[in-house]
Design a protein around this motif. Structure first.
Motif, PDB file in Angstrom:
ATOM      1  N   PRO B 224      12.446  27.429 -22.652  1.00  0.00           N
ATOM      2  CA  PRO B 224      12.826  26.528 -21.560  1.00  0.00           C
ATOM      3  C   PRO B 224      12.474  27.111 -20.198  1.00  0.00           C
ATOM      4  O   PRO B 224      12.313  28.328 -20.057  1.00  0.00           O
ATOM      5  N   PRO B 225      12.359  26.254 -19.184  1.00  0.00           N
ATOM      6  CA  PRO B 225      12.149  26.771 -17.825  1.00  0.00           C
ATOM      7  C   PRO B 225      13.294  27.709 -17.457  1.00  0.00           C
ATOM      8  O   PRO B 225      14.418  27.550 -17.954  1.00  0.00           O
ATOM      9  N   TYR B 226      13.026  28.606 -16.583  1.00  0.00           N
ATOM     10  CA  TYR B 226      14.049  29.587 -16.245  1.00  0.00           C
ATOM     11  C   TYR B 226      14.164  29.681 -14.730  1.00  0.00           C
ATOM     12  O   TYR B 226      13.408  29.035 -13.994  1.00  0.00           O
ATOM     13  N   ASN B 227      15.143  30.503 -14.297  1.00  0.00           N
ATOM     14  CA  ASN B 227      15.424  30.649 -12.862  1.00  0.00           C
ATOM     15  C   ASN B 227      15.660  29.299 -12.181  1.00  0.00           C
ATOM     16  O   ASN B 227      15.088  29.007 -11.139  1.00  0.00           O
ATOM     17  N   VAL B 228      16.519  28.495 -12.783  1.00  0.00           N
ATOM     18  CA  VAL B 228      16.800  27.184 -12.200  1.00  0.00           C
ATOM     19  C   VAL B 228      17.773  27.365 -11.037  1.00  0.00           C
ATOM     20  O   VAL B 228      18.811  28.016 -11.178  1.00  0.00           O
ATOM     21  N   THR B 229      17.413  26.848  -9.875  1.00  0.00           N
ATOM     22  CA  THR B 229      18.301  26.933  -8.707  1.00  0.00           C
ATOM     23  C   THR B 229      18.447  25.544  -8.093  1.00  0.00           C
ATOM     24  O   THR B 229      17.564  24.693  -8.227  1.00  0.00           O
ATOM     25  N   VAL B 230      19.583  25.340  -7.420  1.00  0.00           N
ATOM     26  CA  VAL B 230      19.871  24.045  -6.797  1.00  0.00           C
ATOM     27  C   VAL B 230      20.203  24.300  -5.334  1.00  0.00           C
ATOM     28  O   VAL B 230      20.994  25.197  -5.022  1.00  0.00           O
ATOM     29  N   SER B 231      19.623  23.533  -4.438  1.00  0.00           N
ATOM     30  CA  SER B 231      19.926  23.710  -3.022  1.00  0.00           C
ATOM     31  C   SER B 231      20.158  22.343  -2.384  1.00  0.00           C
ATOM     32  O   SER B 231      19.605  21.339  -2.834  1.00  0.00           O
ATOM     33  N   ASN B 232      21.020  22.314  -1.353  1.00  0.00           N
ATOM     34  CA  ASN B 232      21.320  21.036  -0.697  1.00  0.00           C
ATOM     35  C   ASN B 232      20.621  20.947   0.654  1.00  0.00           C
ATOM     36  O   ASN B 232      19.952  21.893   1.080  1.00  0.00           O
ATOM     37  N   SER B 233      20.830  19.805   1.285  1.00  0.00           N
ATOM     38  CA  SER B 233      20.195  19.579   2.579  1.00  0.00           C
ATOM     39  C   SER B 233      21.270  19.205   3.583  1.00  0.00           C
ATOM     40  O   SER B 233      22.122  18.351   3.308  1.00  0.00           O
ATOM     41  N   LYS B 234      21.291  19.866   4.713  1.00  0.00           N
ATOM     42  CA  LYS B 234      22.301  19.557   5.724  1.00  0.00           C
ATOM     43  C   LYS B 234      22.042  18.200   6.359  1.00  0.00           C
ATOM     44  O   LYS B 234      22.957  17.554   6.860  1.00  0.00           O
ATOM     45  N   GLU B 235      20.832  17.776   6.330  1.00  0.00           N
ATOM     46  CA  GLU B 235      20.502  16.511   6.960  1.00  0.00           C
ATOM     47  C   GLU B 235      20.915  15.325   6.092  1.00  0.00           C
ATOM     48  O   GLU B 235      21.453  14.337   6.584  1.00  0.00           O
ATOM     49  N   ILE B 236      20.651  15.456   4.824  1.00  0.00           N
ATOM     50  CA  ILE B 236      20.956  14.331   3.943  1.00  0.00           C
ATOM     51  C   ILE B 236      21.975  14.833   2.927  1.00  0.00           C
ATOM     52  O   ILE B 236      21.693  15.753   2.148  1.00  0.00           O
TER      53      ILE B 236
END
Lengths: 222, 921
Positions: B224-236
């Motif tokens: 499986p893909p690895y190093n999965v990261t999630v980031s948000n956006s201050k604008e939206i």
């Protein structure tokens, strides 16, 4: 020129066979032998895969050889690698060859390259590199088989298997020259694979169009 | 035992022999072919024993002497075959059942058993054909193939995974030790079709599985893909970007993906449309997410052309979307505490924290604004969710905003009406019911436009005060559920208040249970009243905390100690029930169960006994009986009174008045008054002495006359019982003394023979006594009406007079007194009270007479014909023996004492004494 004559004779023989079998073979018979199309496709895919595989192997191996071989703009003169089959034939000349010849030349070239490639194994120090090399060799072996399969499917005879050129580096070869040989080997392999991919792609297209025109079952002449 | 010893000795001899002859046991005399056989079960096995030529010649042996043994059991001769002079074979049918070892033996000299050679036979199966061969390529070169090896062979069996290209054979794959069902091919080449099969081999044979043909590229499963990261956006605040690294080890470049996500608390995944992720990439931006919400992501990949298999899902990775301003106004409500005087009241504003989905961020504080009253505008920031304000009785409008880092929510406004506001317009048809483990509330909205509804609830309990929880519902709501952690089997009091522009409407309440349960206990039943055939049972309603549900009905179970139980269903509203009919005088056991929708619970058993008689039944029997008795008595008495004259006549025959007799006429000294009627008793005492009663002196020897009187006395006695108190005159019993039993008995006996009926006559006695000569001639009056002449004529009477020696015609009087005296003596068993009555009613004249009579009797008894003693003396002697005191006073005392001894009323004699009428004449 002999090759050309053989090629035309082969083509004639093929045509005759096709005509001979025309009444016997039911049109639109796709359920039986799928013809050379799939095997050409597979050979093409395999060539592309080998290209991909070689990229990572060459990177690793050249790094292993160290500078200047791992420098991207390193382009040494071809000195002692005359034995290697050169893929640097003129494009137009190559294109003027018929399919059989091109396939045969490919076959022969990879046979030789494979032999030389096995010689690299002796230099490879790390197990990982040795494993990559071994896998690549196995894949190249598969390519040879594939080409043979395509030639068989298209009804071409396999080129005569000459005596396998043994990897016999002369003792006079310095370590640097040996590395140079290795460098050129990988480089030639890349060129050959690149050109083979083009060849098989063309062949694939040709077979597809002809298969679309006459959905016939082609059989080997013997 | 002997045989065993013989065998041992023989064996020893043979060993020695062979040892000496053959030069040792090291070299065997023969061998068995095959050396170490492996035999499949249920197959025939043949072994050949070949004797050594040297031994044969030395010991003169031949193959005839060979015999076979399995363990210690000799194989029957029929299974032997003599092949030639040196070899013999044995054929065994099923070795697996016979065991090992198989030995070849020889019989030396016709009797000595010698073992030549032995072999172990191994039993096992040939391998089964491997089945279900399948392969998968991990990454770009490793291919793992698996198969089912089939039945255990019990033999060493090797499995080899073979593969080949159309043009050439590939290297075999040999599983690691102790693995017989899988093998991993190290370097597989994709895009080249290959055949794969498994060969299983052991000593009993080899077998190949079916071949499978495939291009390894079609069975690739990548990592499986690895190093999965999630980031948000201050604008939206509604997007998150997922990034990952693609697996390196892959035989192709083109990949496609599946990306799935869910909120942290949810369990269901949402899959991003696969067409959006059908090309090789290493990041993806997910849109339309909720603000300030944590999302979890996971990715998998495979060949873009769809060849091979999906990889496993990657490790989960989460990210939080950025905050947004609260999307909703908080629920807002208030309570009024009117206790404050002076035109002020306390208002408790309260609100609910926004759910995370509406807060869209971390709520920093709340802004409360109040308008109205004197302070026209008031605003404050609060961190808490409640606020208490002291406001005037004027109407106010409060509004509330929740604020987070991005912004503030829309205001939630509330009208706090004035002090004199009257709530109206309630909702209707309020219902509450449990469904899907929630408590739902349903109502019909009022006709007026409603701003919102407030639903309040609390646990309705006897022990705990109602501390309401509440929630706010929108104006369109008609059905909602209580968003709280409710308890089962608790009664909830749910109130719904519509809120209008000008203030809250009238509240409506309903009780409900989330889940009912049987009551905690049953009702305590007891009897209020127990009758002969019925019992009134009473009980109290269960306290609300014990009900655990709505009490739907009660069931009363009652039974006698031996009889069957009877059940009676009673409506839940009742608290009293009359059990009937019951059997009287029976022990009943009664208990009561209260039922909710979920079941019932029995209360304690109560026992009571029905009485034998109903209340008042005894009275109903006794009182009439008593009344009847009383009535009878009364009637009897009345009858007596009515017929008094008759009775009197019957018992008390009319005695002619002597005063009216001829005698009276001829007697010159007849008293002017001769009335002997009872009323004469009433004469004053003083008069007693003045009465004209004459005392008749009776002579002691007048005994013989008594019997004649007795008969009449007896009669009189009998009738006297019913005519007590009416006796009068001469009937009065004056002879109360019991000191003369002998006389009375004599009288009785004599009276039985006496049939004279003339006793009732009065007797006129000459009062002269001995030396005392009465100055006047006295006549005692009798009521008898019988002619006096009869008595005068009677010879006995006359005789008595004569015998008495008193002469001068006093005998009739004497007789009369006897009569009286005897009468009393005949009835000694009369109750004392009767006597006393008698006595009291006795005419004093009689009494005087009686006393005199008594004395005369005594005299006659004690002295007989002897000289008469003085009156006083006799009296004293009679009562006290030796006493000779001759005073009159003394006598009086004695008389008193005598009366006491008789149980007479003490008033009697003293009365007599006091009358002073008793003066001896």
């Amino acid at each position: 020129m002999d090759l050309r004559a053989g090629d035309s004779w082969g083509m004639l023989a093929c045509l005759c066979t096709v005509l001979w079998h025309l009444p016997a073979v039911p049109a639109l018979n796709r359920t039986g032998d799928p013809g050379p199309g799939p095997s050409i496709q597979k050979t093409y895919d395999l060539t592309r895969y080998l290209e991909h595989q070689l990229r990572s192997l060459a990177g690793t191996y050249l790094n292993y050889l160290g500078p200047p071989f791992n420098e991207p703009d390193f382009n040494p003169p071809r000195l002692s690698a005359e034995a290697l089959p050169s893929a640097t034939v003129d494009f137009n000349v190559w294109r003027s060859l018929n399919d059989h010849l091109r396939l045969a030349q490919n076959y022969q070239a990879y046979s030789h390259l494979l032999c030389y490639l096995r010689g690299l194994d002796r230099h490879a120090a790390t197990a990982e590199l040795r494993r990559s090399l071994a896998h690549f060799c196995t894949s190249l072996q598969g390519l040879l088989g594939s080409i043979a399969g395509v030639m068989a499917a298209l009804g071409y005879p396999l080129p005569p298997q000459g005596a396998e050129p043994a990897w016999a580096p002369s003792p006079s070869h310095s370590d640097f020259l040996q590395k140079m040989d290795d460098f050129w080997l990988l480089k030639e392999l890349q060129t050959w694979l690149w050109r083979s991919a083009k060849d098989f792609n063309r062949l694939k297209k040709k077979t597809q169009s002809s298969a679309a025109a006459v959905t016939l079952r082609l059989e080997a002449p013997f | 035992m002997l045989a065993l010893w013989t065998w041992i000795v023989q064996a020893l001899f043979i060993f020695l022999t062979i040892d000496s002859v053959g030069g040792g046991l090291l070299k065997p005399c023969g061998h068995i072919i095959p050396e170490s056989p492996v035999v499949a079960p249920n197959t025939t096995f043949t072994a050949i024993c070949v004797l050594d030529e040297e031994c044969l010649s030395e010991h003169h042996l031949n193959a005839n002497q060979i015999f076979w043994k399995i363990k210690d059991t000799r194989v029957p001769k029929e299974q032997y075959t003599i092949l030639n002079r040196t070899a013999a074979s044995v054929t065994l049918e099923d070795v697996s059942s016979l065991g090992s070892p198989l030995t070849c033996n020889i019989l030396l000299y016709g009797q000595i058993e010698q073992n030549i050679y032995g072999i172990q036979i191994r039993v096992g199966w040939a391998p089964e054909k491997p089945k279900n061969l399948s392969c998968i390529v991990n990454g770009q070169s490793n291919m793992k193939c698996q198969w089912d090896p089939g039945k255990e062979t019990h033999l060493d069996t090797t499995y080899v995974l073979k593969s080949e290209w159309p043009t050439r054979q590939l290297t075999d794959c040999i599983p690691p030790p102790n693995v017989n069902n899988s093998c991993t091919v190290d370097m597989v080449v994709v895009y080249v079709n290959m055949d794969v099969w498994v060969v299983a081999t052991n000593v009993l044979g080899n077998v190949s599985s079916d071949r499978i043909n495939f291009d390894p590229i079609d069975i690739v499963q990548l990592l499986p893909p690895y190093n999965v990261t999630v980031s948000n956006s201050k604008e939206i605040s509604s997007i998150l970007k997922v990034s990952w690294a693609n697996p390196v080890d892959k035989p192709f470049e083109g990949l496609k993906y599946n990306i799935r996500y869910r909120t942290k608390d949810a369990s269901d995944w949402t899959l991003i449309p696969p067409e959006d992720t059908a090309s090789t990439r290493d990041s993806f931006t997910v849109q339309y997410l909720k603000p300030f919400t944590e999302y979890v992501f996971s990715i998998r990949c495979m060949n873009r052309e769809g060849r091979g298999f999906w990889s496993n899902w990657s490790a989960e990775s989460s990210g939080v979307t950025y905050e947004a301003k609260p999307s909703n106004a908080p629920s807002f409500w208030y309570e009024i505490d009117p206790s404050q005087g002076h035109g002020y009241r306390l208002v408790h504003l309260k609100w609910k924290t926004l759910p995370r989905s509406e807060a869209n961020g971390r709520i920093l504080d709340y802004e409360v604004t109040l308008r109205g009253g004197k302070t026209s505008h008031f605003s404050r920031l609060i961190n808490d969710t409640k606020m208490t304000l002291n406001i005037t009785n004027d109407p106010y409008v409060a509004s509330l905003k929740a604020r987070n880092i991005v912004g503030s929510s829309d205001p939630s406004t509330l009208t706090i009406p004035g002090h004199d506001f009257k709530a109206a317009h309630p909702i209707t048809n309020l219902k509450a019911f449990p469904k899907d483990n929630e408590l739902w509330v349903q109502w019909t909205p009022p006709n007026e436009p409603v701003n919102k509804y407030i639903v309040e609830w609390c646990v309705f309990s006897d022990n705990l005060p109602c501390t309401p929880d509440w929630q706010q519902e929108g104006s369109a709501t008609k059905l909602t559920y209580l968003r709280a952690d409710l308890m089962e089997s608790k009664c909830y009091l749910i109130t719904v208040i519509p809120v209008y522009d000008d203030g809250p409407g009238s509240p409506q309440s309903v009780k409900a249970y989330l889940k009912q349960a049987p009551p905690s206990r049953g009702p305590f039943v007891r009897t209020k009243k127990v009758g002969k055939n019925e019992a009134v049972l009473v009980w109290e309603h269960l306290p609300i905390d014990d009900q655990n549900g709505f009490i739907r009905n009660y069931t009363i179970f009652y039974r006698t100690s031996s009889g069957n139980e009877t059940a009676v269903h009673v409506n839940s509203s009742h608290t009293e029930y009359t059990l009937s009919p019951l059997t009287s005088d029976t022990l009943y056991m009664v208990r009561m169960a209260a039922y909710t929708d979920e079941g019932g619970k029995d209360g304690p058993e109560f026992t009571f006994t029905t009485p034998k008689f109903a209340q008042g039944e005894i009275e109903a029997i006794v009182v009439p009986v008593c009344l009847a008795f009383l009535l009878t008595t009364l009637l009897g008495v009345l009858l007596c009174f009515n017929k008094l004259d008759l009775i009197k006549k019957h018992i008390w025959p009319n005695v002619p008045d002597p005063s009216k007799s001829h005698i009276a006429q001829w007697s010159p000294h007849t008293p002017t008054r001769h009335n002997l009627h009872p009323k004469d008793q009433m004469y004053p005492e003083g008069n007693f002495t003045d009465t004209d009663v004459s005392v008749v002196e009776i002579e002691a020897n007048e005994k013989k006359h008594l019997p004649e009187d007795l008969k009449s006395l007896d009669l009189f006695k009998k009738e006297k019982i019913t005519t007590e108190g009416h006796s009068s005159g001469i009937g009065g019993s004056s002879c109360m003394s019991s000191s003369r039993p002998s006389i009375s008995s004599n009288d009785e006996s004599e009276s039985g023979q006496n049939t004279s009926s003339t006793v009732q006559y009065s007797t006129v006695v000459h009062s002269g006594y001995r030396h005392q000569v009465p100055s006047v001639q006295v006549f005692s009056r009798s009521e008898s009406t019988q002619p006096l002449l009869d008595s005068e004529e009677r010879p006995e009477d006359l005789q008595i007079v004569e015998n008495g020696g008193s002469g001068d015609g006093a005998s009739p009087r004497q007789q009369y007194f006897k009569q009286n005296c005897n009468q009393d003596e005949i009835s000694p068993d009369l109750p004392h009270f009767e006597r006393s009555k008698q006595v009291s009613s006795v005419n004093e004249e009689d009494f005087v007479r009686l006393t005199q009579q008594q004395m005369s009797d005594q005299r006659s008894q004690s002295s007989g014909s002897g000289p008469m003693k003085d009156f006083e003396d006799i009296s004293a002697a009679d009562n006290f023996g030796a006493s000779n005191d001759g005073q009159i006073q003394r006598f009086e005392t004695i008389g008193l004492e005598a009366a006491t001894d008789e149980g007479m009323p003490k008033s009697y004699l003293p009365q007599t004494v006091r009358q002073g009428g008793y003066v001896p004449q």
